[in-house]
Design a protein around this motif. Sequence first.
Motif, PDB file in Angstrom:
ATOM      1  N   ASN A  48      -5.260  -3.724  -4.854  1.00 37.97           N
ATOM      2  CA  ASN A  48      -4.296  -4.541  -5.589  1.00 37.97           C
ATOM      3  C   ASN A  48      -4.213  -4.180  -7.071  1.00 37.97           C
ATOM      4  OD1 ASN A  48      -3.700  -6.155  -3.268  1.00 37.97           O
ATOM      5  ND2 ASN A  48      -5.722  -7.071  -3.559  1.00 37.97           N
ATOM      6  N   ASN A  58       4.139   3.404   0.105  1.00 42.13           N
ATOM      7  CA  ASN A  58       5.099   2.775  -0.811  1.00 42.13           C
ATOM      8  C   ASN A  58       4.749   3.057  -2.264  1.00 42.13           C
ATOM      9  OD1 ASN A  58       6.246   1.751   1.418  1.00 42.13           O
ATOM     10  ND2 ASN A  58       5.800  -0.400   0.975  1.00 42.13           N
ATOM     11  N   THR A  84       0.824   0.975   8.401  1.00 40.53           N
ATOM     12  CA  THR A  84       0.605   1.378   7.019  1.00 40.53           C
ATOM     13  C   THR A  84       0.103   2.800   7.008  1.00 40.53           C
ATOM     14  OG1 THR A  84       0.129  -0.830   6.250  1.00 40.53           O
ATOM     15  CG2 THR A  84      -0.803   0.933   4.993  1.00 40.53           C
ATOM     16  N   SER A 106      10.792  -1.421   3.204  1.00 42.78           N
ATOM     17  CA  SER A 106      11.053  -1.069   1.805  1.00 42.78           C
ATOM     18  C   SER A 106      11.441   0.387   1.620  1.00 42.78           C
ATOM     19  CB  SER A 106       9.833  -1.404   0.951  1.00 42.78           C
ATOM     20  OG  SER A 106       8.710  -0.761   1.469  1.00 42.78           O
ATOM     21  N   THR A 148      12.507   3.965  -2.129  1.00 41.39           N
ATOM     22  CA  THR A 148      11.831   2.661  -2.030  1.00 41.39           C
ATOM     23  C   THR A 148      12.599   1.634  -2.834  1.00 41.39           C
ATOM     24  OG1 THR A 148      10.450   3.452  -3.809  1.00 41.39           O
ATOM     25  CG2 THR A 148       9.412   3.182  -1.657  1.00 41.39           C
ATOM     26  N   PRO A 187      11.720  -1.662  -4.708  1.00 41.80           N
ATOM     27  CA  PRO A 187      10.630  -2.549  -5.135  1.00 41.80           C
ATOM     28  C   PRO A 187      10.957  -4.016  -4.875  1.00 41.80           C
ATOM     29  CG  PRO A 187      11.198  -0.974  -6.864  1.00 41.80           C
ATOM     30  CD  PRO A 187      12.228  -0.830  -5.804  1.00 41.80           C
ATOM     31  N   SER A 218      11.972  -5.224  -2.331  1.00 42.27           N
ATOM     32  CA  SER A 218      11.473  -5.536  -1.001  1.00 42.27           C
ATOM     33  C   SER A 218      10.056  -6.107  -1.085  1.00 42.27           C
ATOM     34  CB  SER A 218      11.499  -4.268  -0.154  1.00 42.27           C
ATOM     35  OG  SER A 218      11.163  -4.563   1.154  1.00 42.27           O
ATOM     36  N   GLY A 219       9.283  -5.557  -2.008  1.00 44.75           N
ATOM     37  CA  GLY A 219       7.922  -6.063  -2.209  1.00 44.75           C
ATOM     38  C   GLY A 219       7.944  -7.495  -2.721  1.00 44.75           C
ATOM     39  N   GLU A 220       8.884  -7.776  -3.593  1.00 45.79           N
ATOM     40  CA  GLU A 220       9.001  -9.128  -4.147  1.00 45.79           C
ATOM     41  C   GLU A 220       9.483 -10.104  -3.066  1.00 45.79           C
ATOM     42  OE1 GLU A 220       7.909 -10.478  -6.616  1.00 45.79           O
ATOM     43  OE2 GLU A 220       9.091 -12.282  -6.949  1.00 45.79           O
ATOM     44  N   PHE A 222       8.799  -9.782   0.016  1.00 46.66           N
ATOM     45  CA  PHE A 222       7.596  -9.987   0.817  1.00 46.66           C
ATOM     46  C   PHE A 222       6.697 -11.036   0.158  1.00 46.66           C
ATOM     47  CE2 PHE A 222       3.121  -8.929   1.518  1.00 46.66           C
ATOM     48  CZ  PHE A 222       3.044  -9.039   2.890  1.00 46.66           C
TER      49      PHE A 222
END
Lengths: 287, 449
Positions: free
Chosen positions: B65, B89, B314, B399, B405, B407, B409-411, B413
């Motif tokens: 992280n 990613n 992953t 994503s 990519t 980003p 998409s991460g948000e 998520f």
Amino acid sequence: MSPLERAEANFAWKLVLPTIAVLSLLILYPLLYNIYLSFFDVQLNGDKAFVGLGNYTKLLANPDYYSAIGTTALYLLGTVVGTTLLGLAMALLLKDPFPGRGLVNAAIMLPYVAPVISVVFGWQFLFDPISGVFNYLMVDVLHIWTERVNLIGDPDSALGVVILFDIWKHAPIAYMLILSKLVSIPRDQYEAASIDGYGPVGRFFHVTLPELHFVLATVILLRLIWNLNRFEDVYLLAPNVQTLPIFTYYQAFTGVIDQGLAAATSVIQLGVLCVFIWFYIKKVMKW
Amino acid sequence: MKLNTLTLGLLSAGMLVSNMTYATTVEYWTTQTQSDRIQTIEVMAEVFEALNPGIDVKIIAVDENDMPKQIAAAAAANTLPDMIEVGSNLSLAFAEEGIVDMDATSEVVDKIGVDRFYQGALKLIENPQAQKYVAVPYRGWVQGIWYRADWFEEAGLEPPTSWESIEKAAEYFYKPEDNQYGILVGTKADSYAEQCYTQFALSNDAGQFDRDGNLIFNSEAQAEVLDYYKTLAKYNPPGPQTWRARDYYLQGKLAMFFYSSYILDDIALAEAAASSLSSENFSDLKGASFDPDLAKNTRLATTITKTSPSTFGTLVGFSIMTNDSKEEVAATQAFIEYMNEKDQVVAYSHMAVGGHLPVLKDIAETDEFLNDPKGIFAAYGKESIKEMVAGFENIRNFSVVDGKTFPDSGEIFAKQIIPRMVYSATIEDKDTQASLDWAETQMKQITDQ
């Protein structure tokens, strides 16, 4: 006010001034800063853009917010009434000494002192739809139900379970507070009421209840304040019960933290709480 | 770990060499932070140093992280490592920031051999504009439907690899009166639901973004997916469901459930499964003891197909970071090539059986890889492990669209929008279109920012 009295009053202010200063720093500053933040769009790097009432209108335009208010109202009603009544009932039943009272008291306090995470898991395992004991008893042993149910997960019953959990976990503190007052009521008051011809019910309403007025009011007030802000019990047990703190969490603290919106939510919540407390103290307690 | 005497000999030789002054240092950031795993990687690096006098490999463990933050700080301070081991990613995102040496990385992929990799894995780390790779794929896990092959066989049902076969089996095995359920798909508002849902969505080509970055979540294909998902959820155990799927499956209550390949050891090893079982307390509870044949009777269907095959998982790879020193880049390339040799790949995979699946086809099929020290793979049979690893052929996620990519998409998520949508659609019975509209509104709040 005589000069001497004035000097004494000044001296008194000087004595409490450090305390006021420390309290202001710890309580007043975060409170005011929170109100200040609620008018800004706050970036993680500290940049702030003034948005006026933007956060408030965003919040008040969200239908989920009102549903959260409704859920919170039900949650408060259920838990406050439940814990108070259960605490009162237990205190009345257990006020006279009997062998093993200490042990019973300890057992009653257990849910209150146990860490919330462990009791939540305990409840989840008990009510687990597939391998939980509760469903096993209801379906396989007693044959009361034909189908297994997920009481904690099902949105129709989740709020009920969360309320029940809170009552179970927090009734002991109500019990302790009420009991401590109950045992200090002088016996001669009951004797006098008996002479006046009151039976057990009459004695309860004319002696016990008036004596308990303040302690009951305290219990209710404290429980209201605690539960309006209660997060961990509800979130851990059934996060689908969206009370206001859970709603705030989803709105503001999942993903990129929206501090402005979170601040606006808590400012409204604080306002509601202040009204509550004011109404309660002035009208109910008549302090 | 498999290091033969020769390599150990070389290792000790390396110790002698290590006293000399090094010309080149390869700084390698890994997301493996557990001490036993770092030790394994260190041994591999020391062997490399022994074989390549003059190169020093410096291993630095960085929490997964913290990686973006640490890389940002290092880039600002001009102290980037030579190579990083991160999820696909992140590699793509770093490449877009211009801090990945795509030429050097692609050279390594070519040198190892493009054909040796599972193609889905390569697609996840390809930058289509530059037609280059942003990472050398190294390991990963795949998710899929774990199912009772013995039950399926007895019932004469097809393996759950298409929408039709999954629904048919879920319906067939749904016997709530016997406390047995057809399937478990995530319906609680958490990341498990998102992982299950994503695989179905991608199998119907229902993405979040198109290649130009437009939000296309609220589509007809997406409505089909959500409708289908609602149907499957009917064959779930009652109420919102999540990770406890693992426990229920071990207790013999489920015919199918979603999980990643990390679960391999739980099913095969009694001690790993113990926490899910409760035979001591409830001896008459059906299925409460460990089933030694469970591994043999369990298969994993990694790929689901509707309009196109999709595997969710992953992928982790090595990215070479931009660097002015040619020697360091060459040394880094040599080290990555070395890490892709069979002994190293196998040793690395066996650190987390099922969680670190190799992405080189030929290695995934060797006996060295399939004979893990605990005998976990053997419990399933080699064929089913090969099938599982082959899921990398079709691995996809939300994503990445054509190598780009998004980003946001991460948000999306992080805001748990999809899980919350799934919850209200399946558990609160919210109308499909209304659920999608809600999700779209939430997503727009993110993309418009």
